[in-house]
Every structure is written in C-alpha cells, then in structure tokens.
Design a protein around this motif. Structure first.
Motif, PDB file in Angstrom:
ATOM      1  N   ARG A  96       4.511   5.442 -16.126  1.00  0.00           N
ATOM      2  CA  ARG A  96       4.020   4.188 -15.510  1.00  0.00           C
ATOM      3  C   ARG A  96       2.499   4.243 -15.342  1.00  0.00           C
TER       4      ARG A  96
ATOM      5  N   GLN B 156       0.159   2.631 -18.258  1.00  0.00           N
ATOM      6  CA  GLN B 156      -0.111   1.215 -17.970  1.00  0.00           C
ATOM      7  C   GLN B 156      -1.448   0.739 -18.560  1.00  0.00           C
TER       8      GLN B 156
ATOM      9  N   PHE C 219       7.382  -3.652 -12.617  1.00  0.00           N
ATOM     10  CA  PHE C 219       7.771  -5.051 -12.791  1.00  0.00           C
ATOM     11  C   PHE C 219       6.698  -5.903 -12.136  1.00  0.00           C
ATOM     12  N   VAL C 220       5.606  -6.038 -12.885  1.00  0.00           N
ATOM     13  CA  VAL C 220       4.441  -6.785 -12.419  1.00  0.00           C
ATOM     14  C   VAL C 220       4.232  -7.935 -13.396  1.00  0.00           C
ATOM     15  N   SER C 221       3.238  -8.760 -13.121  1.00  0.00           N
ATOM     16  CA  SER C 221       3.006  -9.888 -14.020  1.00  0.00           C
ATOM     17  C   SER C 221       2.580  -9.372 -15.399  1.00  0.00           C
TER      18      SER C 221
ATOM     19  N   LYS D  71       1.025 -10.912 -17.481  1.00  0.00           N
ATOM     20  CA  LYS D  71      -0.337 -11.381 -17.768  1.00  0.00           C
ATOM     21  C   LYS D  71      -1.354 -10.396 -17.200  1.00  0.00           C
TER      22      LYS D  71
ATOM     23  N   ASN E 221       6.409  -7.658  -5.579  1.00  0.00           N
ATOM     24  CA  ASN E 221       6.920  -8.845  -4.886  1.00  0.00           C
ATOM     25  C   ASN E 221       8.428  -8.988  -5.157  1.00  0.00           C
TER      26      ASN E 221
ATOM     27  N   LYS F  21      10.055 -11.114  -6.939  1.00  0.00           N
ATOM     28  CA  LYS F  21      10.394 -11.302  -8.354  1.00  0.00           C
ATOM     29  C   LYS F  21      10.492  -9.945  -9.055  1.00  0.00           C
ATOM     30  N   GLY F  22       9.529  -9.077  -8.775  1.00  0.00           N
ATOM     31  CA  GLY F  22       9.538  -7.741  -9.369  1.00  0.00           C
ATOM     32  C   GLY F  22      10.771  -6.957  -8.947  1.00  0.00           C
TER      33      GLY F  22
ATOM     34  N   ASN G 288      -6.323  -5.959  -7.427  1.00  0.00           N
ATOM     35  CA  ASN G 288      -5.124  -5.334  -8.004  1.00  0.00           C
ATOM     36  C   ASN G 288      -3.895  -6.221  -7.869  1.00  0.00           C
TER      37      ASN G 288
ATOM     38  N   ASN H 224      -4.092  -9.432  -6.112  1.00  0.00           N
ATOM     39  CA  ASN H 224      -4.485 -10.822  -5.884  1.00  0.00           C
ATOM     40  C   ASN H 224      -4.218 -11.333  -4.475  1.00  0.00           C
TER      41      ASN H 224
ATOM     42  N   SER I 101      -3.546   2.724  -1.963  1.00  0.00           N
ATOM     43  CA  SER I 101      -4.628   3.065  -2.892  1.00  0.00           C
ATOM     44  C   SER I 101      -5.959   3.197  -2.157  1.00  0.00           C
TER      45      SER I 101
ATOM     46  N   THR J 134      -7.387   6.791  -5.893  1.00  0.00           N
ATOM     47  CA  THR J 134      -7.303   5.981  -7.106  1.00  0.00           C
ATOM     48  C   THR J 134      -8.382   6.307  -8.126  1.00  0.00           C
TER      49      THR J 134
ATOM     50  N   HIS K 273      -1.385  11.555  -4.210  1.00  0.00           N
ATOM     51  CA  HIS K 273      -1.493  10.944  -5.549  1.00  0.00           C
ATOM     52  C   HIS K 273      -2.981  10.964  -5.888  1.00  0.00           C
TER      53      HIS K 273
ATOM     54  N   HIS L  19      -6.087  11.334  -8.333  1.00  0.00           N
ATOM     55  CA  HIS L  19      -6.577  11.286  -9.716  1.00  0.00           C
ATOM     56  C   HIS L  19      -7.635  12.378  -9.913  1.00  0.00           C
TER      57      HIS L  19
HETATM   58  C1  LIG Z   1       1.094  -9.049  -7.783  1.00  0.00           C
HETATM   59  C2  LIG Z   1       0.826 -10.088  -8.845  1.00  0.00           C
HETATM   60  C3  LIG Z   1       2.107 -10.495  -9.545  1.00  0.00           C
HETATM   61  C4  LIG Z   1       0.245 -11.300  -8.151  1.00  0.00           C
HETATM   62  O1  LIG Z   1      -0.285 -12.170  -9.126  1.00  0.00           O
HETATM   63  P1  LIG Z   1      -0.428 -13.724  -8.845  1.00  0.00           P
HETATM   64  O2  LIG Z   1      -1.065 -14.338 -10.061  1.00  0.00           O
HETATM   65  O3  LIG Z   1      -1.123 -13.916  -7.539  1.00  0.00           O
HETATM   66  O4  LIG Z   1       1.116 -14.099  -8.658  1.00  0.00           O
HETATM   67  P2  LIG Z   1       1.911 -15.437  -8.681  1.00  0.00           P
HETATM   68  O5  LIG Z   1       3.053 -15.247  -7.765  1.00  0.00           O
HETATM   69  O6  LIG Z   1       0.994 -16.619  -8.470  1.00  0.00           O
HETATM   70  O7  LIG Z   1       2.482 -15.504 -10.184  1.00  0.00           O
HETATM   71  C5  LIG Z   1       1.652 -15.718 -11.309  1.00  0.00           C
HETATM   72  C6  LIG Z   1       2.484 -15.546 -12.573  1.00  0.00           C
HETATM   73  O8  LIG Z   1       2.965 -14.200 -12.664  1.00  0.00           O
HETATM   74  C7  LIG Z   1       4.412 -14.189 -12.658  1.00  0.00           C
HETATM   75  N1  LIG Z   1       4.868 -13.062 -11.839  1.00  0.00           N
HETATM   76  C8  LIG Z   1       4.610 -12.871 -10.545  1.00  0.00           C
HETATM   77  N2  LIG Z   1       5.172 -11.718 -10.146  1.00  0.00           N
HETATM   78  C9  LIG Z   1       5.789 -11.201 -11.222  1.00  0.00           C
HETATM   79  C10 LIG Z   1       6.529 -10.014 -11.407  1.00  0.00           C
HETATM   80  N3  LIG Z   1       6.731  -9.167 -10.420  1.00  0.00           N
HETATM   81  N4  LIG Z   1       7.009  -9.775 -12.633  1.00  0.00           N
HETATM   82  C11 LIG Z   1       6.793 -10.637 -13.650  1.00  0.00           C
HETATM   83  N5  LIG Z   1       6.075 -11.783 -13.522  1.00  0.00           N
HETATM   84  C12 LIG Z   1       5.589 -12.050 -12.308  1.00  0.00           C
HETATM   85  C13 LIG Z   1       4.802 -15.530 -12.059  1.00  0.00           C
HETATM   86  O9  LIG Z   1       6.093 -15.884 -12.474  1.00  0.00           O
HETATM   87  C14 LIG Z   1       3.726 -16.418 -12.598  1.00  0.00           C
HETATM   88  O10 LIG Z   1       3.997 -16.681 -13.969  1.00  0.00           O
HETATM   89  P3  LIG Z   1       3.563 -18.095 -14.656  1.00  0.00           P
HETATM   90  O11 LIG Z   1       4.264 -19.143 -13.850  1.00  0.00           O
HETATM   91  O12 LIG Z   1       2.061 -18.160 -14.555  1.00  0.00           O
HETATM   92  O13 LIG Z   1       4.066 -17.946 -16.070  1.00  0.00           O
HETATM   93  C15 LIG Z   1      -0.212  -9.583  -9.877  1.00  0.00           C
HETATM   94  O14 LIG Z   1      -1.429  -9.417  -9.225  1.00  0.00           O
HETATM   95  C16 LIG Z   1       0.198  -8.303 -10.523  1.00  0.00           C
HETATM   96  O15 LIG Z   1       1.137  -8.275 -11.299  1.00  0.00           O
HETATM   97  N6  LIG Z   1      -0.515  -7.217 -10.222  1.00  0.00           N
HETATM   98  C17 LIG Z   1      -0.116  -5.896 -10.700  1.00  0.00           C
HETATM   99  C18 LIG Z   1      -1.297  -5.038 -10.871  1.00  0.00           C
HETATM  100  C19 LIG Z   1      -0.835  -3.674 -11.299  1.00  0.00           C
HETATM  101  O16 LIG Z   1       0.236  -3.478 -11.833  1.00  0.00           O
HETATM  102  N7  LIG Z   1      -1.745  -2.705 -11.079  1.00  0.00           N
HETATM  103  C20 LIG Z   1      -1.488  -1.352 -11.449  1.00  0.00           C
HETATM  104  C21 LIG Z   1      -0.498  -0.665 -10.561  1.00  0.00           C
HETATM  105  S1  LIG Z   1      -1.184  -0.129  -9.011  1.00  0.00           S
HETATM  106  C22 LIG Z   1      -1.832   1.432  -9.359  1.00  0.00           C
HETATM  107  O17 LIG Z   1      -1.871   1.839 -10.492  1.00  0.00           O
HETATM  108  C23 LIG Z   1      -2.264   2.290  -8.201  1.00  0.00           C
HETATM  109  C24 LIG Z   1      -1.241   3.380  -7.873  1.00  0.00           C
HETATM  110  C25 LIG Z   1       0.093   2.786  -7.404  1.00  0.00           C
HETATM  111  O18 LIG Z   1      -0.955   4.180  -9.011  1.00  0.00           O
HETATM  112  C26 LIG Z   1      -1.789   4.292  -6.738  1.00  0.00           C
HETATM  113  C27 LIG Z   1      -3.233   4.712  -6.929  1.00  0.00           C
HETATM  114  O19 LIG Z   1      -3.560   5.397  -7.906  1.00  0.00           O
HETATM  115  O20 LIG Z   1      -4.026   4.328  -6.081  1.00  0.00           O
END
Ligand SMILES: CC(C)(COP(=O)([O-])OP(=O)([O-])OC[C@H]1O[C@@H](n2cnc3c(N)ncnc32)[C@H](O)[C@@H]1OP(=O)([O-])[O-])[C@@H](O)C(=O)NCCC(=O)NCCSC(=O)C[C@@](C)(O)CC(=O)[O-]
Length: 301
Positions: free
Chosen positions: A19, A23, A53-55, A57, A86, A88-89, A115, A117, A146, A182, A210, A212
């Motif tokens: 993951r 990613q 299970f994130v967006s 996009k 969230n 949905k995820g 990250n 939003n 993070s 992070t 965690h 890095h």
């Molecule tokens: C949180 C959101 C979704 C908010 O994003 P948003 O744009 O504010 O969300 P929204 O609710 O307005 O939805 C926008 C669109 O995304 C879809 N959507 C909404 N939720 C989902 C979902 N779960 N799965 C699939 N699709 C989803 C939703 O259906 C919609 O689709 P559209 O109508 O435009 O076609 C977005 O900001 C996001 O996906 N962020 C993820 C970022 C990410 O993955 N970052 C990396 C992981 S964190 C990390 O690596 C740190 C960590 C954990 O390792 C620890 C460390 O090192 O510190």
C-alpha cells in the motif's frame, strides 16, 4: 532473550509495502501486487496492508485495491488490511473482503487538507461513522497519525498536538495508533520524546512506529523508541514508497533492514529474512530497479 532488558523480546511488524510502498508507483500490475502480497505472507509477515479504498482520482495507483482483495489467496493467520478514509471506502473494503481497516488523520492541518481534503476536526467527524460501521461488523480499525515529527508544509509539529490527535483516535475505538514520521525528518531524541508524550495519553502497548527513512534516520529513531516499550513497527519491503501528498516522503524504512537489526539484537519477528529478501528483490525487479533495502543488496549482490 534480547540484548538488554529494556528492549522487547518480540516485535510485531506491520508490512505496508503493498500500500504505502506502491501508492506512488505507476507501472505495477495487479498481478505483480498479488505476487508480492503472497510472497510477504510466505516470508512470515502476518500483518499486511494490501491496498487502500480512496478516491481513484486522488490516488489512481490504488484503484485496483478491490481486485487485489478479491483475488489474493488468504493465508491462515495473516490479517490483510486496507486504508479507508470515509464510509464509502469502508463499504468498498468490506465488500472486497478486507479483514481490517485503517483511518488516517494527521497532526498537521495543512497536511490533513492536502491529503484528505479536510481539516483535522472535519476528519475526526468523518471517521466517527466509519468507526461505528466497522464496529457493528466487528472489523478492527487501526488509526494513523501523520506528520508526528514534522510536516512538509508547516515544518515543526508540537508533540502535544500529536498526542491530542492520537488520543482522539484511540478513544474513538482504534485498537492501535500508528505514529507516522511521514517525511522522515525525525532524529532519535525527538522521536523518543514524541513517543513518550503520546504514551502519557495512549497506552504505549497500543502504539506503533511508522518512520520513513528519507533522511536515513528511521532505524536509529526506532532503536531510541523501542526502549519506551513500543513493540509494533511499520515498514515496507525493499524500502518501497511514500505518501503522494508529502514531497520527500519517498523512502519507507525497508522491512529487510529492520528485520536484520531486530534479529541481530535477539528480538523475534517470526520472519524468514531470506524469503523476505526474495519478495523485495522480485518486486524491485518488476519496477525495474534494485532493492532499496541495504541488507538485500549486501546479501544478494
Ligand atoms: C478522502 C478523499 C476521498 C476526500 O476527497 P473529496 O474530493 O473531498 O471527497 P468527496 O467525498 O467529495 O468525493 C469526491 C469523489 O471521490 C469519490 N470518493 C470519495 N471517497 C471515495 C473512496 N473512499 N473510494 C472511492 N471513491 C471515493 C466520490 O465518489 C467522488 O467521486 P465523483 O462523484 O467525483 O466521481 C480524498 O481526499 C482521498 O481519496 N484521499 C486519499 C489520499 C491518500 O490516499 N493518501 C495516501 C495515504 S495516507 C499516507 O500515505 C500516510 C500514512 C498512512 O502512510 C502514514 C504516514 O506515513 O504518515
């Protein structure tokens, strides 16, 4: 028996390579990911984060997580987990067969915004229904914080803010809180002080590290923190990865290097280092590069 009484005799490794590691990688097939996950299980890892299970996009590289969870051959005793920001995820993760999920927040407002939003407080509001729905289905929820030792946008982060967010996630029901450096900027003494501050509000046995390795400090930081009583560590095979919303977050701590250090100290992990090196070398080859694990290079070149 470990080298000194202040270190744990066993450490539980939480493998994030499939993951966190992948990613940011565009050229990895679903088949390569499945092979990696299978080989990690064969090497003895029992906690494997297999996708998120994130967006799609926001992080298109994780768009095949549903396929991954549906197609992976589950090994007995191995927990396969997923990030779920969230409801949905969560629904998608459970539908695909994830055993465990994780919510992920931050101790930095700017990082939270970039990250996921939303602000820290909005993220907490968003996590409540995720937690409730997971608990109703008896699915364990892990919590990430993070930027515990620094933020790519805000710089220094107050340890009290780290402890505050960690405590909120813990009290909400997360069974474990993973403290994410992070961007890997921490050094041993501030890492240890941060863990001690969090441990005043969350039991130390519920904490994970965690860290890095961006600045080459991760093992030193872990060593300093192991003496506080923490015994869960996140790492990434072959040193894969980083967060797409944290410039400079490349360079996760390589699981091979962590296992080598722990075994050298007489600390048990249950992991077969040679099998782990093979898993790391195979995914590195699929990515067209040499493994980022120093131990893998030392033992295979
Ligand atoms: C949180 C959101 C979704 C908010 O994003 P948003 O744009 O504010 O969300 P929204 O609710 O307005 O939805 C926008 C669109 O995304 C879809 N959507 C909404 N939720 C989902 C979902 N779960 N799965 C699939 N699709 C989803 C939703 O259906 C919609 O689709 P559209 O109508 O435009 O076609 C977005 O900001 C996001 O996906 N962020 C993820 C970022 C990410 O993955 N970052 C990396 C992981 S964190 C990390 O690596 C740190 C960590 C954990 O390792 C620890 C460390 O090192 O510190």
């Amino acid at each position: 028996m470990s080298a000194t009484n202040s270190y744990p005799s066993k450490v539980s490794i939480f493998e994030v390579g499939a993951r966190d590691g992948l990613q940011n990688e565009k050229a990895v097939t679903t088949a390569d990911k499945l092979t990696l996950i299978d080989q990690l299980g064969a090497a003895g890892l029992t906690r494997i984060e297999a996708g998120s299970f994130v967006s799609p996009k926001w992080v298109p590289q994780m768009a095949d997580s549903g396929d991954i969870f549906r197609q992976l051959s589950k090994r007995p005793g191995v927990v396969y987990s997923a990030l779920t920001p969230n409801l949905k995820g969560l629904e998608l993760a459970l539908d695909a067969g994830a055993d465990e999920v994780a919510i992920f927040g931050a101790a930095s407002q700017s990082f939270s915004q970039r990250n996921i939003n939303c602000s820290i407080e909005e993220s907490i509001e968003r996590f409540i229904p995720v937690m409730e729905a997971a608990q109703a289905k008896q699915i364990p929820v892990r919590g990430y914080v993070s930027c515990v030792l620094g933020c790519p946008y805000e710089g220094e982060i107050q340890v009290e803010e780290v402890a505050r967010v960690a405590e909120i996630l813990y009290k909400m029901g997360c069974y474990e809180i993973s403290l994410g450096d992070t961007i890997g900027v921490g050094t041993p003494l501030n890492a240890r002080r941060m863990v001690e501050a969090v441990a005043r509000r969350v039991p130390v046995e519920k904490l994970a590290l965690h860290f890095h390795d961006t600045y080459g400090q991760a093992l030193a930081n872990i060593l300093a923190c192991l003496e506080t009583g923490v015994s869960v560590i996140d790492s990434s095979v072959a040193g894969l990865g980083g967060c797409p919303y944290a410039k400079g977050a490349s360079g996760n701590l390589a699981t091979e290097d962590l296992v080598y250090m722990l075994h050298g100290m007489g600390i048990e992990t249950g992991i077969d280092l040679n099998a782990l090196i093979t898993a790391g070398n195979n995914i590195s080859q699929a990515l067209g590069r040499v493994s980022g694990a120093k131990v893998a290079r030392a033992l295979t070149e």
